[in-house]
Design an enzyme around this catalytic site. Structure first.
Site, PDB file in Angstrom:
ATOM      1  N   ARG A   1      -1.352 -28.207   5.614  1.00 41.64           N
ATOM      2  CA  ARG A   1      -2.303 -27.409   4.834  1.00 41.64           C
ATOM      3  C   ARG A   1      -1.738 -26.085   4.347  1.00 41.64           C
ATOM      4  NH1 ARG A   1      -4.793 -30.750   7.708  1.00 41.64           N
ATOM      5  NH2 ARG A   1      -3.188 -30.157   9.162  1.00 41.64           N
ATOM      6  N   THR A   2      -1.046 -25.376   5.226  1.00 39.28           N
ATOM      7  CA  THR A   2      -0.559 -24.047   4.840  1.00 39.28           C
ATOM      8  C   THR A   2       0.459 -24.201   3.716  1.00 39.28           C
ATOM      9  OG1 THR A   2      -0.918 -23.322   7.101  1.00 39.28           O
ATOM     10  CG2 THR A   2       0.438 -21.899   5.724  1.00 39.28           C
TER      11      THR A   2
ATOM     12  N   LYS B   1      22.670 -23.856  11.008  1.00 43.09           N
ATOM     13  CA  LYS B   1      24.098 -23.542  11.181  1.00 43.09           C
ATOM     14  C   LYS B   1      24.308 -22.260  11.964  1.00 43.09           C
ATOM     15  CE  LYS B   1      25.213 -25.421   6.590  1.00 43.09           C
ATOM     16  NZ  LYS B   1      25.647 -24.979   5.258  1.00 43.09           N
TER      17      LYS B   1
ATOM     18  N   ARG C   1       7.159 -19.592   7.431  1.00 43.59           N
ATOM     19  CA  ARG C   1       6.668 -20.051   8.743  1.00 43.59           C
ATOM     20  C   ARG C   1       7.888 -20.279   9.619  1.00 43.59           C
ATOM     21  NH1 ARG C   1       2.271 -24.616  10.121  1.00 43.59           N
ATOM     22  NH2 ARG C   1       0.994 -22.860   9.487  1.00 43.59           N
TER      23      ARG C   1
HETATM   24  C1  NCD Z   1      -2.596 -24.158  12.544  1.00 40.32           C
HETATM   25  C2  NCD Z   1      -1.225 -23.569  12.818  1.00 40.32           C
HETATM   26  O1  NCD Z   1      -0.235 -24.021  12.242  1.00 40.32           O
HETATM   27  O2  NCD Z   1      -1.185 -22.639  13.599  1.00 40.32           O
HETATM   28  N1  NCD Z   1      -2.612 -25.038  11.459  1.00 40.32           N
HETATM   29  C3  NCD Z   1      -2.744 -24.540  10.197  1.00 40.32           C
HETATM   30  O3  NCD Z   1      -1.968 -23.718   9.740  1.00 40.32           O
HETATM   31  N2  NCD Z   1      -3.819 -24.944   9.497  1.00 40.32           N
HETATM   32  C4  NCD Z   1      -3.242 -24.721  13.756  1.00 40.32           C
HETATM   33  C5  NCD Z   1      -2.512 -25.750  14.552  1.00 40.32           C
HETATM   34  O4  NCD Z   1      -1.401 -26.180  14.217  1.00 40.32           O
HETATM   35  O5  NCD Z   1      -3.076 -26.170  15.564  1.00 40.32           O
END
Ligand code: NCD
Length: 304
Positions: A57-58, A86, A107
């Site tokens: 989703r993100t 690496k 992320r």
């Molecule tokens: C969450 C995350 O990645 O922290 N998911 C998300 O971004 N919608 C929650 C999860 O992974 O449980």
């Protein structure tokens, strides 16, 4: 309407006013987007999406938000596919990505990675989740969803359920809730309780909260925010196995009709499929809200 910071690492950076500004703009983009139109606001910009930890989703909603604003996009996905594998440092990766783009979204599995990255970034930086620490853009869309579903934030009783220790979305959301007159019930196994620092933060903000390990005692809340037990953060797999099924919400639990059920997703067993038909099951609407909220944030960070 600009934001009072360049890099977005934590929801602790947000004032109540800046949250209001982001939501006002998200409402605007929601209308544009649902009409099928695209904004051209960021058509000269390039956004770098660096996802070194799994995401659906993100990642997808940042991509949709980027395209909805007509920005270009460059993408690195998976630690295996990058020079981090690496042995390159986060700092060098970010210095390089900042040469190719106007804004970086990252992320990363390591708590604190966002802070490190932002410290060397010459372009605006957005934390899309750093280990078990924070996930500030998710918390914004969660709060936006609560406001949309309930009409207002003040006066609500919100239950945060599941892995409150490692759940980064909970950390970021609890921080945002300190701006509102809400009461909170924290539901978790004792070993997965909300870290003390967040409890102190709630207390200092005058938020009343209760702690329990029983889901049943939170079913009178207005909002039930379910979360996944964060398997990837456990040192001992046996601990995960013991707690993974701690909470399983089913339609039979939902005797209070106007309880709003949320989840950042992905869900495993925390919400049974029979809850999906419940009109107040808001988790897919919540996921959709990620697009206008991220459009608002990207455009504001880029000064547009
Ligand atoms: C969450 C995350 O990645 O922290 N998911 C998300 O971004 N919608 C929650 C999860 O992974 O449980």
């Amino acid at each position: 309407m600009l934001l009072p910071f360049t890099h977005f690492i934590s929801t602790s950076q947000l004032t109540k006013d800046s949250v209001g500004d982001i939501f006002e703009r998200a409402d605007f983009f929601e209308k544009v987007w649902s009409s099928g139109a695209r904004s051209e606001l960021l058509k000269e910009k390039i956004i770098a999406l660096l996802f070194y930890e799994p995401s659906s989703r993100t990642m997808l909603s940042f991509q949709a938000a980027t395209q909805g604003l007509s920005a270009g996009m460059i993408l690195a996905q998976g630690e295996d596919a990058s020079s981090l594998k690496k042995g390159e440092t986060i700092e060098d990766t970010i210095r390089m990505a900042a040469l190719y783009s106007d804004l970086i979204v990252m992320r990363h599995p390591q708590a604190g990675a966002a802070e490190k990255a932002a410290s060397v970034s010459h372009v605006p930086f957005v934390n899309a989740g750093d280990g078990g620490n924070e996930h500030p853009t998710q918390a914004l869309l969660d709060l936006y969803t609560i406001q949309k579903e309930r009409g207002a934030l003040d006066g609500l009783h919100i239950a945060l359920v599941g892995d409150l220790k490692y759940g980064r979305t909970v950390h970021s959301l609890a921080t945002l809730l300190t701006h509102y007159h809400v009461t909170i019930t924290l539901v978790s196994p004792p070993a997965l309780a909300l870290p003390e620092s967040y409890k102190t933060m709630l207390t200092n903000a005058g938020i009343k909260y209760a702690e329990t390990d029983a889901l049943e005692s939170a079913l009178d809340a207005d909002v039930l925010y379910m979360t996944r037990i964060q398997k990837e953060r456990f040192d001992d797999p046996a601990d995960y196995d013991r707690m993974k099924d701690a909470y399983m919400l089913t339609a039979a639990h939902l005797t209070k009709n106007d309880i709003t059920v949320m989840h950042p997703l992905p869900r495993l067993q925390e919400i049974a499929a029979d809850v999906d038909a419940f009109p107040n099951a808001a988790y897919f609407r919540q996921a959709r809200n990620g697009v206008p909220v991220r459009m608002a944030l990207l455009s504001m960070l880029l000064g547009k």
